[in-house]
Design an enzyme around this catalytic site. Sequence first.
Site, mmCIF file in Angstrom:
data_model
loop_
_atom_site.group_PDB
_atom_site.id
_atom_site.type_symbol
_atom_site.label_atom_id
_atom_site.label_comp_id
_atom_site.label_asym_id
_atom_site.label_seq_id
_atom_site.Cartn_x
_atom_site.Cartn_y
_atom_site.Cartn_z
ATOM 1 N N GLY A 1 0.879 -1.305 0.115
ATOM 2 C CA GLY A 1 0.252 -0.222 0.379
ATOM 3 C C GLY A 1 0.487 1.553 -0.012
ATOM 4 N N ALA A 2 2.129 1.046 1.111
ATOM 5 C CA ALA A 2 3.028 2.018 0.891
ATOM 6 C C ALA A 2 4.331 1.853 1.768
ATOM 7 C CB ALA A 2 2.480 3.467 1.549
ATOM 8 N N GLU B 1 6.842 3.316 4.466
ATOM 9 C CA GLU B 1 7.772 4.643 5.108
ATOM 10 C C GLU B 1 9.049 5.286 5.115
ATOM 11 O OE1 GLU B 1 8.112 0.336 7.587
ATOM 12 O OE2 GLU B 1 6.978 1.643 6.235
ATOM 13 N N HIS C 1 -0.839 6.447 8.775
ATOM 14 C CA HIS C 1 -0.485 5.164 9.157
ATOM 15 C C HIS C 1 0.703 5.571 8.649
ATOM 16 C CE1 HIS C 1 0.465 0.267 8.792
ATOM 17 N NE2 HIS C 1 1.995 0.656 8.872
ATOM 18 N N GLU C 2 1.188 5.846 7.287
ATOM 19 C CA GLU C 2 2.793 5.963 7.151
ATOM 20 C C GLU C 2 3.807 6.723 8.125
ATOM 21 O OE1 GLU C 2 4.152 3.561 5.383
ATOM 22 O OE2 GLU C 2 1.901 2.588 4.729
ATOM 23 N N HIS D 1 5.184 5.742 11.215
ATOM 24 C CA HIS D 1 6.079 5.371 10.847
ATOM 25 C C HIS D 1 7.552 5.946 11.213
ATOM 26 C CE1 HIS D 1 5.085 0.666 10.279
ATOM 27 N NE2 HIS D 1 4.499 1.441 9.221
ATOM 28 N N GLU E 1 4.641 -2.810 12.555
ATOM 29 C CA GLU E 1 2.943 -2.377 12.057
ATOM 30 C C GLU E 1 2.126 -2.560 12.695
ATOM 31 O OE1 GLU E 1 3.158 -1.364 9.256
ATOM 32 O OE2 GLU E 1 5.442 -2.160 8.470
#
Length: 862
Positions: free
Chosen positions: A259-260, A262, A293-294, A297, A316
């Site tokens: 998805g991505a 970090e 979310h990222e 991180h 995570e």
Amino acid sequence: MSVLTRDEAQNRAQLLHVHRYAIELDLTTGDDTFDSHTVIHFTVLADQDTTDTFVEVKPAELRSVTLDGHPLDPATLDGNRLPLKDLTPGPHELHVDAAMHYSRTGEGMHRFTDPADGETYTYTQLFLDDVQRVFPAFDQPDLKAVFDLTVTAPPTWTVLANGITEHLGNGRWKAATTPLISTYLVAVAAGPWHSVRTEHRGLPFGLHCRRSLAPHLDADTDELLDITRACFDRYHEKFAEPYPFDSYDQAFVPEFNAGAMENPGLVTFRDEFVFRSAVTDTQRQTRAMVIAHEMAHMWFGDLVTLTWWDDIWLNESFAEYMGYQITAEATRHTDTWTDFGVTRKPWGYDADQRPSTHPVAPEDVQDTASALLNFDGISYAKGASALRQLVAWLGQDAFLAGINTHIDRHKFANATLTDFIDSLATATDRDVHAWANAWLTTTGVDTLTPRLHTDNGHWHLTVQHEPTPPTWSEPDPAKNRDGLTHLTTLETGGAGRPHRITLGLYDHDLHDAHGLTLRKHLDIDLPTTDGIDISAAGPRPALLVLNDGDLTYAKIRFDHESTHTLRTRLSGLPDPLTRAVVWNALRDAVRDGELPPTDYLDIARTHLPHETDLALVQGVLAFATTHITGRYVTPGGRPAALATLTDLCRDLIRRTEDGDNPGLRLIAVRHRIDTAAHPHTIAAWLTEGTVPGGPELDPELRWRILTRLAVLDATDEAAITAELANDPSAAGQEGAARCRAALPHEDAKNRAWDAMFHTDDLSTYLFTATAQGFWQPEQADLTRPHVARYYKDAVALAARRGPAIAEAAGHWAFPAHAIDPETLRLGQKCLRKADPTPALRRKLVDQLDDLARALRIQQTQA
């Protein structure tokens, strides 16, 4: 190629201190390779006279190596390990000059040429151990260093990196020196990017995408930047340590596997998040959550990094929890936990009931290949659920205090589970070590079951822990004497964890024949093993919901009267999060063989037309379409199941004719297309270019219809070619591959099979699209010969092309529709005798377990 073991990493970490990498990349040397020149400055800490170690690199050509000015023989490279022998204590300088392969599978330095305009882009994805594909490194997370990066690129390109980049002229770019970071976090993205730049709190912020996507990024720029700024500010309210890097770029890159990622200062996202077709608000919410979310991180994962991959959950699980929580707190998307409950949490529940389950914080991650397998529903969804339970048990203030202590203690360094728990313990008198043992080092899902009875004007409730229903394994041929397949079982068992939960007590709404009203919420603590008893005066509630609010991670059941109430009044529950808990429980009951799949469809048919939460509608329809009609009903029952879903989608479309809920209408239209048993209606939509009453067909809907028409043998190659001419984009190429593979003709299937398993020139995205089209329940007879071919060809493919394609082959190319004992027998034989790569083996273990479960559900119906 050798994988790094934990013992090797621990030994090397005691031996070396790595100071600095100076990396020069030249991206102008051709389409297949790029040049990589690296200088590594490191110190040997050993007290013996000399010692040996190695550096990892995977070159196309290793041209030269010098250590402290003395040449080393490139021929000593053994797989991906370059030995460094007779090292004396003190500082050393290693020079490596190599040509490196570009990747087409999203690993290492990925190269992509946009079919829409011919422009080329490159970017790195170095997680977990793919830095070796770009430059040599002591590749383990606890050997942090600073990185100086210089890139030579074509003159029309822009180069992005972890730090602010400066164009020195003649296509040469230099990035600012990074702080101490791990090797897997180094990032480069180079190409003729379309960029939007701004500043926030004195830092440069940027959004970047392919030029062909520029209009779509520009349309969402304000939304993306508003979300980024809001999350950034909210994290600074949560964390005492300020953002630790010099800029914050977000690049939406093509053919990205995750998805991505970090990367500090340069987060890379799959560019499907630049929406070129209509999307629902739930999809926008998901994008916002991924941004949050990222960003989490940057502190948890980048500033403080795991010591070894057994603690990947520290990255995570934390980012997953914070992503949903910060999105709910800082943006307009306030119902994120409903989406988590209906989409992410089942991912964790399913993973935790398979033979491949593992603790959130496993102790046996012996090497990097094993570590890569743990990026799953347990490390993300279960771990985030555990943290949400921890916050409920510990309190938000104590949790954040412990987090800030952890960051302060370990910033720009590494940490372990023990370090994290010790930091939490500083903020509370509660026994967080015991909590961690119960929640983070065990496997399985607890099942909470209510027992309710009444007497003398009182009602009495007992809540009990029960063992998790078993995971179903392979058929046992020795017991196949009566013509039925008997399944052996593997008990994962409930862990008997303590739970802080809320009981929701609901009564019939006297003013609404289909409604429910909340009588009371009761907050209770369930001990680790024994149940709990509750008594109260008055009539029993019409519905009792354990885990109302979804604060714990456990499967729940309902008493008989509550089950009856749900069948008639589920949509009358006032809170969408409560409804998510209920829908999850019904999903679990189907998977555990306690609720017939057709009953689930009937409940959906009754209540989804009244549902207002888009995430719930999408989640229920996705499970009904993919699992119920695709796997759990018998082949003979599939037409009736599809008809039920078609009628349901038709009702939703009628409900939204006034245009007040375009998101709900879009979901209904998508699933109406996917469940079409006859081509006439959707073919008319394609011809007219619109659904009557809207929406007009954008590229995503056109390809979706054309794929379904291909399955139904109602289109042909000429129509696919014409559609591709109208949409020659990368997404259009994937749509065409999906359609061609879905055509129900032997020659089309053979061409698709050869493209997937024999030519080795498909990108991961085109492989996935082809696999998605290939297997169709309606074409089971046509594709039956390929089921046996799958196992042999998938094993060979995974060995040739690596983990990314292996995962795609195990996930998308697996014959999941073939719910029969022979598929299981062939799969188990493959696991025993064919020696698949770790990535493929893990996928096959999970797929076969899911297949056995589906077979058992079908047999229960029979």
